[in-house]
Scaffold this motif. Structure first.
Motif, mmCIF file in Angstrom:
data_model
loop_
_atom_site.group_PDB
_atom_site.id
_atom_site.type_symbol
_atom_site.label_atom_id
_atom_site.label_comp_id
_atom_site.label_asym_id
_atom_site.label_seq_id
_atom_site.Cartn_x
_atom_site.Cartn_y
_atom_site.Cartn_z
ATOM 1 N N HIS A 124 19.374 13.619 2.810
ATOM 2 C CA HIS A 124 19.181 13.383 1.391
ATOM 3 C C HIS A 124 17.851 13.946 0.896
ATOM 4 C CE1 HIS A 124 22.335 10.043 0.798
ATOM 5 N NE2 HIS A 124 22.593 10.667 1.924
ATOM 6 N N GLY A 125 16.989 14.325 1.823
ATOM 7 C CA GLY A 125 15.719 14.922 1.444
ATOM 8 C C GLY A 125 14.709 13.939 0.876
ATOM 9 N N HIS A 126 14.776 12.670 1.297
ATOM 10 C CA HIS A 126 13.784 11.708 0.813
ATOM 11 C C HIS A 126 13.300 10.822 1.944
ATOM 12 C CE1 HIS A 126 16.454 8.187 0.886
ATOM 13 N NE2 HIS A 126 17.394 8.968 0.361
ATOM 14 N N GLY A 127 12.139 10.238 1.736
ATOM 15 C CA GLY A 127 11.539 9.347 2.721
ATOM 16 C C GLY A 127 11.906 7.904 2.450
ATOM 17 N N LEU A 128 11.202 7.026 3.142
ATOM 18 C CA LEU A 128 11.375 5.603 2.917
ATOM 19 C C LEU A 128 10.893 5.260 1.509
ATOM 20 C CD1 LEU A 128 10.005 4.272 6.322
ATOM 21 C CD2 LEU A 128 12.332 3.950 5.477
ATOM 22 N N PRO A 129 11.477 4.226 0.894
ATOM 23 C CA PRO A 129 11.018 3.833 -0.435
ATOM 24 C C PRO A 129 9.724 3.021 -0.387
ATOM 25 C CG PRO A 129 12.781 2.395 0.263
ATOM 26 C CD PRO A 129 12.635 3.459 1.326
ATOM 27 N N THR A 130 9.241 2.735 0.801
ATOM 28 C CA THR A 130 8.019 1.955 1.000
ATOM 29 C C THR A 130 7.083 2.737 1.916
ATOM 30 O OG1 THR A 130 9.016 0.852 2.911
ATOM 31 C CG2 THR A 130 9.226 -0.261 0.779
ATOM 32 N N VAL A 131 5.877 2.196 2.086
ATOM 33 C CA VAL A 131 4.917 2.792 3.006
ATOM 34 C C VAL A 131 4.661 1.766 4.114
ATOM 35 C CG1 VAL A 131 2.599 3.733 3.288
ATOM 36 C CG2 VAL A 131 3.851 4.124 1.162
ATOM 37 N N PRO A 132 5.315 1.938 5.273
ATOM 38 C CA PRO A 132 5.108 0.991 6.368
ATOM 39 C C PRO A 132 3.645 1.005 6.821
ATOM 40 C CG PRO A 132 6.998 2.400 6.792
ATOM 41 C CD PRO A 132 6.282 2.975 5.606
ATOM 42 N N ILE A 133 3.156 -0.157 7.204
ATOM 43 C CA ILE A 133 1.771 -0.266 7.629
ATOM 44 C C ILE A 133 1.659 -1.226 8.813
ATOM 45 C CG2 ILE A 133 1.232 -2.082 5.966
ATOM 46 C CD1 ILE A 133 -1.532 -0.674 5.662
ATOM 47 N N VAL A 134 0.800 -0.872 9.766
ATOM 48 C CA VAL A 134 0.552 -1.744 10.911
ATOM 49 C C VAL A 134 -0.285 -2.919 10.417
ATOM 50 C CG1 VAL A 134 -0.507 -1.938 13.183
ATOM 51 C CG2 VAL A 134 0.672 0.181 12.542
ATOM 52 N N THR A 135 0.236 -4.126 10.639
ATOM 53 C CA THR A 135 -0.456 -5.330 10.159
ATOM 54 C C THR A 135 -1.135 -6.100 11.275
ATOM 55 O OG1 THR A 135 1.574 -6.647 10.322
ATOM 56 C CG2 THR A 135 1.112 -5.573 8.196
ATOM 57 N N GLY A 136 -0.941 -5.675 12.521
ATOM 58 C CA GLY A 136 -1.549 -6.360 13.655
ATOM 59 C C GLY A 136 -0.732 -6.137 14.909
ATOM 60 N N LYS A 137 -0.967 -7.019 15.887
ATOM 61 C CA LYS A 137 -0.222 -6.969 17.144
ATOM 62 C C LYS A 137 0.299 -8.353 17.471
ATOM 63 C CE LYS A 137 -2.620 -3.046 19.213
ATOM 64 N NZ LYS A 137 -3.307 -2.556 20.409
ATOM 65 N N ASP A 138 1.424 -8.392 18.192
ATOM 66 C CA ASP A 138 1.953 -9.674 18.619
ATOM 67 C C ASP A 138 1.305 -10.064 19.951
ATOM 68 O OD1 ASP A 138 3.294 -8.225 20.607
ATOM 69 O OD2 ASP A 138 5.300 -8.838 19.977
ATOM 70 N N HIS A 139 1.728 -11.195 20.519
ATOM 71 C CA HIS A 139 1.118 -11.704 21.754
ATOM 72 C C HIS A 139 1.380 -10.813 22.975
ATOM 73 C CE1 HIS A 139 5.205 -13.292 21.869
ATOM 74 N NE2 HIS A 139 5.073 -13.405 23.175
ATOM 75 N N GLU A 140 2.320 -9.880 22.864
ATOM 76 C CA GLU A 140 2.606 -8.953 23.967
ATOM 77 C C GLU A 140 1.918 -7.602 23.773
ATOM 78 O OE1 GLU A 140 6.779 -8.669 24.887
ATOM 79 O OE2 GLU A 140 7.087 -10.796 24.477
#
Length: 142
Positions: free
Chosen positions: A89-105
């Motif tokens: 379709h020639g388009h990206g995600l409608p949002t901008v994913p961002i790293v918010t942290g890390k889990d316990h693993e």
């Protein structure tokens, strides 16, 4: 009666545009790998994606986990950037994913994931770690 040839340009452009549009709406390649865990392009990292919700929804904001390990299976201290889009379709995600942290693993938590339509999505994870920068690419069918 003299024929005006200027109408040919818009007609040719319209036909070419229609062909290009139809080509982008065809079925995805039949041999796509939908595995959410594999080596990065240069083999520097094993990258695993874990959707935060199953099944992955269309239209709902959610988070994913991204696990990055080295050849020995050890968690890698790395910076990651996750992105994606619909190649056909020639388009990206409608949002901008961002790293918010890390889990316990030690897995990266990537928030802001949302898919606005069903179909074939391509997700990329760029990893910048001790071994260098590499990219892992994943296919997702919704």
């Amino acid at each position: 009666m003299k024929l005006n040839k200027f109408w040919l340009i818009p007609a040719v452009l319209l036909v070419a545009g229609g062909i290009a549009f139809a080509a982008t709406r065809s079925a995805p390649p039949a041999d796509l790998d939908y595995d959410l865990s594999h080596l990065s392009e240069n083999g520097l990292y094993q990258v695993t994606l874990v959707p935060g919700i199953d099944p992955v929804p269309v239209g709902k904001m959610h988070a994913w986990l991204v696990d990055v390990v080295d050849a020995n299976g050890e968690t890698v201290d790395a910076e990651i950037v996750m992105d994606g889009g619909m190649t056909q379709h020639g388009h990206g995600l409608p949002t901008v994913p961002i790293v918010t942290g890390k889990d316990h693993e030690g897995r990266h938590i990537v928030g802001g994931m949302r898919f606005n339509m069903p179909g074939w999505w391509v997700l990329t994870v760029e990893v910048d770690g001790e071994a260098g920068t590499d990219t892992a690419t994943f296919n997702l069918a919704l």
